[in-house]
Design an enzyme around this catalytic site. Structure first.
Site, short mmCIF file in Angstrom:
data_model
loop_
_atom_site.label_atom_id
_atom_site.label_comp_id
_atom_site.label_asym_id
_atom_site.label_seq_id
_atom_site.Cartn_x
_atom_site.Cartn_y
_atom_site.Cartn_z
N GLY A 408 0.82 -1.20 0.00
CA GLY A 408 0.00 0.00 0.00
C GLY A 408 0.86 1.26 0.00
O GLY A 408 2.03 1.25 -0.41
N SER A 409 0.30 2.32 0.52
CA SER A 409 0.90 3.65 0.37
C SER A 409 2.18 3.87 1.15
O SER A 409 2.80 4.93 1.04
CB SER A 409 -0.12 4.72 0.78
OG SER A 409 -1.23 4.69 -0.10
N VAL A 410 2.62 2.91 1.95
CA VAL A 410 3.88 3.10 2.66
C VAL A 410 5.05 3.26 1.69
O VAL A 410 6.10 3.79 2.06
CB VAL A 410 4.17 1.93 3.64
CG1 VAL A 410 3.11 1.84 4.72
CG2 VAL A 410 4.33 0.61 2.91
N VAL A 411 4.89 2.83 0.43
CA VAL A 411 6.01 2.92 -0.53
C VAL A 411 6.21 4.32 -1.08
O VAL A 411 7.16 4.56 -1.83
CB VAL A 411 5.80 1.96 -1.72
CG1 VAL A 411 5.60 0.54 -1.26
CG2 VAL A 411 4.65 2.40 -2.61
#
Length: 709
Positions: A408-411
């Protein structure tokens, strides 16, 4: 003068020739007599020597005959080093086991081994551990008796002994196979004592010449050991010794300790040559997984080397120790069991709350890794797995290094970094957050703009978790800036995929973390480089990563872009005289793997963006992390949407709930990766915030136990 000598020599020769001519038999007789005298003298010397050896010094030469023989070198393993947690409590120890050993001479027969095995059964307890038996093993034991062998041989017809192709007599190996076939089931129906004897015989028969093998292990009384000693002459090659077995403390960490082969198994075939080149023996016990394998050469210790003398009859007459064995060194872990258990409980408590709230039905579990961002020391590797059929949960520490989930958006810090590295973003650049409309694809837009165009900076893109900022960055790397209704040319798609993944790998995403034990997964890289997958990759909806990779990613940002290898071993220790943990001999040092290829000013922007995620305004996505937090925490949350069909065939929408974080914000001392996959999204769009509460609770626990500096 010279002429005179020649004249004299000629005169003597003439005189000799004249004597031979006048009386030849007289000259020959003299020579024969001289030859007989020499032979007689040699005969007297020989008789004298035989007298000395067989009569005068008979005892000396008989002893020499017995004691002289073949020299052979044997290698015996020693106790393995132990493994301790950070509080010096043993996680793995060695339990001493009494053994019966057999040293095989080069002339011992199958029948002799059979008789020794039968004799042993009358002495040792029937509870000893030894081999299992196959039907073939039972038949081998039966045929070890010469009487039984002769009886079975008689069952073969003359025709059965002949090779049908050559007409010659079959070789002994093929004849023996036929003997095996002729043994009946009734003949190998053994009682308990005979079966135990057959098991002992099996181990003895498998022993190489001059080698020593453990044929049974257990607990032997002093009386039984005394009887074994009294029967030493009739139990040729049998001895009593000790060996060890690994004992593992009940702990969530047990699964990452790994396993060790048995003496019977020895070195696995696939690594045999490597270990033999290092001086190992075939039957040495070696680590096969995780810490036991990763620190094999430290834990293994030094083998005992003996020189064995075998007499002319094949009996072992003497043993001499050439090299004294030494117990393996110990390793001590970086993990405090109290903190590890605390993190496990945090996961369990939050997951049970998810179950009660109806979010966890399809979830695989929950995982968290805590590490020091500057040294790489791992403080906790916690995990629980969820059985969706029974709804039970159990500890799953290995899942932190082996289970991969969509991040998800942690990247998004990685995606912005890829923009900087490829020259398509500059510093805290502003882009329009806007709906992305590409030919043949559904519209992609951020959750917070509701279809409006909103200029945002890189820091704000992290705070609000903008998907479209990342998509536009990915398109720019592809060389095709966003235009409404555009199509995507795919000629540079694979190259752009590699560029983005290359940047992610600088943080440890999709790459080996360098942890000091084997067995970790690198996650999964999707194998379909389509335009849609490429854009999904930019905001964490395609490849999968492990919880450990997320923790290293957070640690790299906290450490100003320096990626250090995580390690679970704090140091290598010697042994006290009682075999317990000795003094520190080598500390495991921090190892920098690489530095992310961006300026420190840009790293500071990523850190600022993560601070805003937890401290920003109404649109900040990680503010739950700071609810009742004891220190400031920097973080980035990550969700992704997918679905499963329920038992009625209806779609159930799911999300991952991940966090990468570090604390304190001002002076990072721990970095955290949290993954809670496949939680239910309700019809109103709500899903659990357990990932954020887990992160906060871990930070608070660490601060309570150790106090941030």
């Amino acid at each position: 003068m010279e002429s005179k000598k020649n004249i004299n020599a000629t005169a003597k020769e003439k005189k000799l020739l004249k004597a031979l001519h006048n009386n030849p038999s007289k000259v020959i007789l003299k020579r024969v007599n001289a030859l007989f005298f020499i032979i007689f003298a040699l005969f007297l010397i020989l008789v004298g020597r035989l007298y000395q050896m067989q009569i005068r010094n008979k005892a000396f030469y008989e002893e020499k005959l017995v004691t002289s023989g073949t020299l052979s070198t044997l290698t015996e393993g020693t106790a393995r080093g132990q493994i301790y947690d950070a509080k010096n409590q043993p996680l793995v120890t060695n339990k001493a086991i009494q053994t019966i050993t057999f040293t095989r001479g080069n002339t011992v027969t199958a029948d002799e081994m059979r008789q020794i095995a039968i004799k042993l059964v009358t002495i040792i307890p029937d509870s000893v551990k030894t081999d299992t038996l196959t039907e073939r093993d039972k038949k081998d034991f039966f045929l070890a008796s010469p009487e039984n062998l002769a009886m079975v041989q008689a069952r073969l017809t003359a025709k059965e002994k002949i090779d049908k192709k050559t007409g010659e007599k079959l070789p002994e190996s093929k004849l023996y196979a036929k003997y095996i076939e002729k043994v009946t089931d009734k003949e190998i129906t053994y009682n308990a004592d005979t079966e135990l004897a057959a098991k002992l015989f099996k181990r003895m028969n498998a022993t190489s010449n001059f080698a020593t093998t453990i044929i049974a292990s257990g607990t032997f009384t002093a009386a039984q050991q005394a009887v074994l000693a009294e029967n030493e002459r009739t139990l040729n090659g049998i001895g009593v010794g000790t060996t060890w077995e690994r004992e593992y403390t009940v702990s969530p960490l047990t699964s990452i300790i790994g396993t060790v082969t048995s003496e019977k198994t020895g070195i696995p075939l696939e690594v045999l040559d490597d270990y033999l080149a290092k001086g190992y023996s075939l039957n040495d016990r070696v680590g096969t997984s995780y810490l036991e394998k990763g620190y094999e050469e430290i834990l293994h210790g030094k083998n005992t080397v003996k020189q064995v003398t075998v007499d002319k009859n094949g009996n072992v007459t003497n043993e001499k120790t050439l090299t004294k064995g030494k117990k393996g060194k110990n390793i001590k872990l970086t993990i405090d069991p109290e903190f590890q258990e605390g993190v496990q409980n945090i996961l369990r408590n939050n997951f049970e709350m998810m179950q009660a709230e109806g979010y966890a039905t399809y979830s695989d579990g929950a995982y968290a890794v805590v590490m020091n961002p500057t040294t790489g020391e791992i403080y906790a590797m916690a995990g629980i797995s969820h059985d969706m059929a029974t709804d039970d949960i159990k500890n799953d520490v290995l899942g932190t290094i082996q289970n991969g989930f969509v991040p998800g958006s942690v990247v998004k810090m990685g995606t912005i970094t890829a923009g900087w590295e490829n020259g398509v973003l500059s510093g805290n650049q502003v882009l329009d957050d806007q709906p992305i409309e590409i030919q043949g694809s559904a519209v992609k837009q951020s959750w917070f703009t509701r279809g409006q165009v909103t200029p945002i900076s890189a820091v704000q893109a992290l705070e609000y978790s903008s998907n479209t900022y990342m998509i536009q960055t990915a398109l720019n790397i592809l060389g095709q800036p966003y235009q409404r209704g555009m199509g995507i040319f795919t000629s540079r798609l694979e190259e752009s995929f590699q560029k983005m993944r290359g940047t992610y790998a600088e943080y440890g995403l999709g790459a080996a973390t360098g942890i000091d034990m084997p067995g970790e997964s690198k996650g999964f890289k999707g194998e379909e480089p389509t335009a849609a997958n490429y854009l999904d990759e930019s905001f964490g909806q395609y490849d999968t990563y492990t919880p450990l990779q997320l923790a290293q990613y957070a640690a790299t940002i906290a450490n100003d872009g320096k990626r250090v290898a995580p390690h679970i071993v704090e140091g290598i220790y010697g042994n006290n005289t009682d075999g317990s943990l000795g003094t520190l001999e080598k500390k495991i040092e921090s190892k920098t793997l690489n530095t992310v290829a961006i300026d420190l000013e840009n790293v500071k922007l990523l850190q600022q963006g993560m601070f805003q995620v937890t401290h920003g305004g109404n649109m900040a996505t990680g503010k739950n992390i700071m609810e009742n937090a004891s220190v400031n925490i920097n973080a980035k949350t990550g969700t992704s949407e997918t679905f499963k069909l329920n038992e009625n065939g209806m779609p159930v929408y799911l999300s991952v709930n991940n966090v990468v974080a570090y604390a304190p914000s001002e002076n990072p001392q721990i970095a955290i990766g949290v993954m809670v996959p496949n939680t239910i999204i309700r019809e109103d769009g709500e899903t659990t915030h357990a990932n954020q509460y887990i992160t906060r609770d871990i930070v608070n626990l660490y601060n309570t136990m150790y106090k941030f500096k």
